[in-house]
Design a protein around this motif. Structure first.
Motif, mmCIF file in Angstrom:
data_model
loop_
_atom_site.group_PDB
_atom_site.id
_atom_site.type_symbol
_atom_site.label_atom_id
_atom_site.label_comp_id
_atom_site.label_asym_id
_atom_site.label_seq_id
_atom_site.Cartn_x
_atom_site.Cartn_y
_atom_site.Cartn_z
ATOM 1 N N THR A 26 0.835 -1.213 0.000
ATOM 2 C CA THR A 26 0.000 0.000 0.000
ATOM 3 C C THR A 26 0.864 1.255 0.000
ATOM 4 O O THR A 26 0.558 2.247 -0.674
ATOM 5 C CB THR A 26 -0.957 0.001 1.205
ATOM 6 O OG1 THR A 26 -1.697 -1.223 1.235
ATOM 7 C CG2 THR A 26 -1.941 1.158 1.128
ATOM 8 N N ARG A 27 1.965 1.203 0.742
ATOM 9 C CA ARG A 27 2.899 2.341 0.774
ATOM 10 C C ARG A 27 3.514 2.566 -0.607
ATOM 11 O O ARG A 27 3.610 3.700 -1.083
ATOM 12 C CB ARG A 27 3.988 2.088 1.811
ATOM 13 C CG ARG A 27 4.931 3.275 1.996
ATOM 14 C CD ARG A 27 5.994 3.005 3.041
ATOM 15 N NE ARG A 27 5.415 2.841 4.373
ATOM 16 C CZ ARG A 27 5.381 1.682 5.035
ATOM 17 N NH1 ARG A 27 5.873 0.586 4.492
ATOM 18 N NH2 ARG A 27 4.841 1.617 6.230
ATOM 19 N N GLN A 28 3.927 1.471 -1.260
ATOM 20 C CA GLN A 28 4.549 1.594 -2.585
ATOM 21 C C GLN A 28 3.553 2.103 -3.624
ATOM 22 O O GLN A 28 3.935 2.760 -4.590
ATOM 23 C CB GLN A 28 5.120 0.245 -3.028
ATOM 24 C CG GLN A 28 6.387 -0.136 -2.299
ATOM 25 C CD GLN A 28 6.980 -1.451 -2.767
ATOM 26 O OE1 GLN A 28 7.452 -2.239 -1.965
ATOM 27 N NE2 GLN A 28 6.962 -1.697 -4.059
ATOM 28 N N LEU A 29 2.276 1.807 -3.415
ATOM 29 C CA LEU A 29 1.236 2.284 -4.328
ATOM 30 C C LEU A 29 0.921 3.761 -4.103
ATOM 31 O O LEU A 29 0.205 4.374 -4.904
ATOM 32 C CB LEU A 29 -0.046 1.461 -4.146
ATOM 33 C CG LEU A 29 0.009 0.004 -4.587
ATOM 34 C CD1 LEU A 29 -1.237 -0.742 -4.113
ATOM 35 C CD2 LEU A 29 0.148 -0.111 -6.103
ATOM 36 N N GLY A 30 1.426 4.312 -2.985
ATOM 37 C CA GLY A 30 1.159 5.708 -2.661
ATOM 38 C C GLY A 30 -0.224 5.931 -2.084
ATOM 39 O O GLY A 30 -0.755 7.041 -2.142
ATOM 40 N N LEU A 31 -0.811 4.868 -1.506
ATOM 41 C CA LEU A 31 -2.201 4.951 -1.023
ATOM 42 C C LEU A 31 -2.340 4.838 0.498
ATOM 43 O O LEU A 31 -3.456 4.723 1.005
ATOM 44 C CB LEU A 31 -3.043 3.846 -1.683
ATOM 45 C CG LEU A 31 -3.286 3.970 -3.191
ATOM 46 C CD1 LEU A 31 -4.092 2.768 -3.681
ATOM 47 C CD2 LEU A 31 -4.017 5.262 -3.518
ATOM 48 N N LEU A 32 -1.225 4.863 1.214
ATOM 49 C CA LEU A 32 -1.298 4.650 2.661
ATOM 50 C C LEU A 32 -2.235 5.644 3.345
ATOM 51 O O LEU A 32 -3.006 5.284 4.234
ATOM 52 C CB LEU A 32 0.108 4.750 3.260
ATOM 53 C CG LEU A 32 0.410 3.889 4.486
ATOM 54 C CD1 LEU A 32 0.013 2.439 4.272
ATOM 55 C CD2 LEU A 32 1.881 3.995 4.846
ATOM 56 N N ASP A 33 -2.208 6.893 2.902
ATOM 57 C CA ASP A 33 -3.044 7.928 3.519
ATOM 58 C C ASP A 33 -4.520 7.799 3.150
ATOM 59 O O ASP A 33 -5.371 8.455 3.768
ATOM 60 C CB ASP A 33 -2.550 9.322 3.115
ATOM 61 C CG ASP A 33 -1.191 9.645 3.717
ATOM 62 O OD1 ASP A 33 -0.827 8.993 4.715
ATOM 63 O OD2 ASP A 33 -0.502 10.540 3.186
ATOM 64 N N ALA A 34 -4.834 6.971 2.150
ATOM 65 C CA ALA A 34 -6.229 6.818 1.723
ATOM 66 C C ALA A 34 -7.024 5.938 2.684
ATOM 67 O O ALA A 34 -8.256 5.977 2.690
ATOM 68 C CB ALA A 34 -6.296 6.225 0.318
ATOM 69 N N PHE A 35 -6.306 5.153 3.513
ATOM 70 C CA PHE A 35 -6.980 4.210 4.407
ATOM 71 C C PHE A 35 -6.905 4.666 5.857
ATOM 72 O O PHE A 35 -5.861 5.080 6.348
ATOM 73 C CB PHE A 35 -6.351 2.817 4.269
ATOM 74 C CG PHE A 35 -6.614 2.177 2.931
ATOM 75 C CD1 PHE A 35 -7.743 1.392 2.736
ATOM 76 C CD2 PHE A 35 -5.755 2.393 1.866
ATOM 77 C CE1 PHE A 35 -8.010 0.829 1.498
ATOM 78 C CE2 PHE A 35 -6.008 1.833 0.620
ATOM 79 C CZ PHE A 35 -7.140 1.053 0.439
ATOM 80 N N ASP A 36 -8.055 4.565 6.531
ATOM 81 C CA ASP A 36 -8.105 4.912 7.950
ATOM 82 C C ASP A 36 -7.473 3.822 8.800
ATOM 83 O O ASP A 36 -6.927 4.104 9.870
ATOM 84 C CB ASP A 36 -9.563 5.133 8.387
ATOM 85 C CG ASP A 36 -10.189 6.316 7.668
ATOM 86 O OD1 ASP A 36 -9.638 7.427 7.788
ATOM 87 O OD2 ASP A 36 -11.200 6.119 6.969
ATOM 88 N N HIS A 37 -7.544 2.583 8.330
ATOM 89 C CA HIS A 37 -6.917 1.483 9.069
ATOM 90 C C HIS A 37 -6.684 0.297 8.132
ATOM 91 O O HIS A 37 -7.503 0.031 7.242
ATOM 92 C CB HIS A 37 -7.791 1.029 10.246
ATOM 93 C CG HIS A 37 -7.073 0.120 11.194
ATOM 94 N ND1 HIS A 37 -6.234 0.592 12.180
ATOM 95 C CD2 HIS A 37 -7.024 -1.236 11.283
ATOM 96 C CE1 HIS A 37 -5.724 -0.437 12.853
ATOM 97 N NE2 HIS A 37 -6.178 -1.549 12.322
ATOM 98 N N ILE A 38 -5.564 -0.402 8.349
ATOM 99 C CA ILE A 38 -5.238 -1.586 7.555
ATOM 100 C C ILE A 38 -5.037 -2.777 8.494
ATOM 101 O O ILE A 38 -4.243 -2.709 9.432
ATOM 102 C CB ILE A 38 -3.955 -1.364 6.725
ATOM 103 C CG1 ILE A 38 -4.210 -0.309 5.638
ATOM 104 C CG2 ILE A 38 -3.489 -2.672 6.079
ATOM 105 C CD1 ILE A 38 -2.971 0.069 4.835
ATOM 106 N N VAL A 39 -5.785 -3.845 8.238
ATOM 107 C CA VAL A 39 -5.591 -5.102 8.966
ATOM 108 C C VAL A 39 -5.036 -6.110 7.975
ATOM 109 O O VAL A 39 -5.621 -6.325 6.915
ATOM 110 C CB VAL A 39 -6.920 -5.642 9.563
ATOM 111 C CG1 VAL A 39 -6.675 -6.952 10.301
ATOM 112 C CG2 VAL A 39 -7.537 -4.610 10.496
ATOM 113 N N ASP A 40 -3.883 -6.708 8.316
ATOM 114 C CA ASP A 40 -3.321 -7.714 7.414
ATOM 115 C C ASP A 40 -3.182 -9.050 8.126
ATOM 116 O O ASP A 40 -3.526 -9.190 9.302
ATOM 117 C CB ASP A 40 -1.976 -7.248 6.833
ATOM 118 C CG ASP A 40 -0.907 -7.044 7.901
ATOM 119 O OD1 ASP A 40 -1.056 -7.585 9.015
ATOM 120 O OD2 ASP A 40 0.081 -6.350 7.618
ATOM 121 N N ALA A 41 -2.677 -10.042 7.410
ATOM 122 C CA ALA A 41 -2.610 -11.411 7.933
ATOM 123 C C ALA A 41 -1.707 -11.533 9.151
ATOM 124 O O ALA A 41 -1.829 -12.488 9.928
ATOM 125 C CB ALA A 41 -2.148 -12.362 6.832
ATOM 126 N N ALA A 42 -0.784 -10.596 9.308
ATOM 127 C CA ALA A 42 0.144 -10.667 10.432
ATOM 128 C C ALA A 42 -0.539 -10.388 11.768
ATOM 129 O O ALA A 42 0.004 -10.705 12.826
ATOM 130 C CB ALA A 42 1.292 -9.681 10.218
#
Length: 216
Positions: free
Chosen positions: A123-139
């Motif tokens: 998401t960071r590499q896509l330049g979209l990190l600021d577009a999301f209020d929260h990210i939940v991943d498999a980790a």
């Protein structure tokens, strides 16, 4: 409806292709060839379960210890990470940036519920990190899709009841997870495959707020 929760692979960007290439390379190394049709069964599924499915396909599920399986899964991930280093904002799927902007302007909470442990990096590499209020991943979850945990955690982090959330997925397991969480399911892909979704768009260009809300 107060929130939209997105899968990453196949919805925000097509990193699913890199997963396929990395799994295929590992399969060839283990003398377990598989095609894109089989790869569809791995979409939205955790790394550990994907490996188990590949080993079962080759009749080799009992050939490796738990530690050896962990090493195989790690090897696949290292290959995948080397491939996705090439991802840039140009790899955001068509219409996604406009849709995220539309949702933000309309006041919706925006979350991500990904089966990938690399979701933050991608998401960071896509330049979209600021577009999301929260990210939940498999980790950060114990149960993988089709279990609803990742979507429920995202809703909780956003402070929104699951019934007020819309999930967006491209995988059968993901759609099952959305419904199990008690959310409205938007599918991206083949309607003949994503039969359980409440609404299906063949690709991300169909994603607009009006297009989704008219079906709720």
């Amino acid at each position: 409806m107060k929130a939209f929760i997105f899968d990453l692979d196949g919805v925000i960007t097509d990193s699913a292709e890199y997963h396929y290439l990395a799994w295929r390379a590992l399969g060839e190394e283990l003398s377990i060839p598989f095609d894109r049709e089989f790869n569809e069964t791995l979409k939205g599924v955790s790394r550990t379960e994907s490996l188990e499915r590949i080993l079962r396909l080759g009749g080799r599920e009992k050939d490796f210890s738990t530690e050896e399986k962990e090493r195989l899964a790690t090897k696949k991930n290292e290959h995948y990470v080397s491939l996705i280093k090439n991802i840039t904002p140009d790899d955001v799927l068509p219409g996604i940036e406009a849709f995220l902007s539309e949702l933000k302007q309309a006041g919706y909470k925006i979350g991500m519920a990904s089966a990938s442990k690399n979701a933050l990096m991608v998401t960071r590499q896509l330049g979209l990190l600021d577009a999301f209020d929260h990210i939940v991943d498999a980790a950060t979850v114990a149960q993988s899709k089709p279990h609803p945990e990742v979507f429920l955690k995202a809703a909780e982090a956003l402070g929104v009841e699951p019934k007020a959330c819309i999930g967006v997925e491209d995988a059968v397991a993901g759609v099952e997870a959305i419904h199990a969480a008690g959310m409205f399911a938007v599918g991206i892909g083949d309607p003949a495959v994503l039969t359980e979704a409440n609404i299906v768009f063949t690709d991300t260009t169909g994603l607009t707020l009006d297009n989704v809300l008219t079906h709720i």
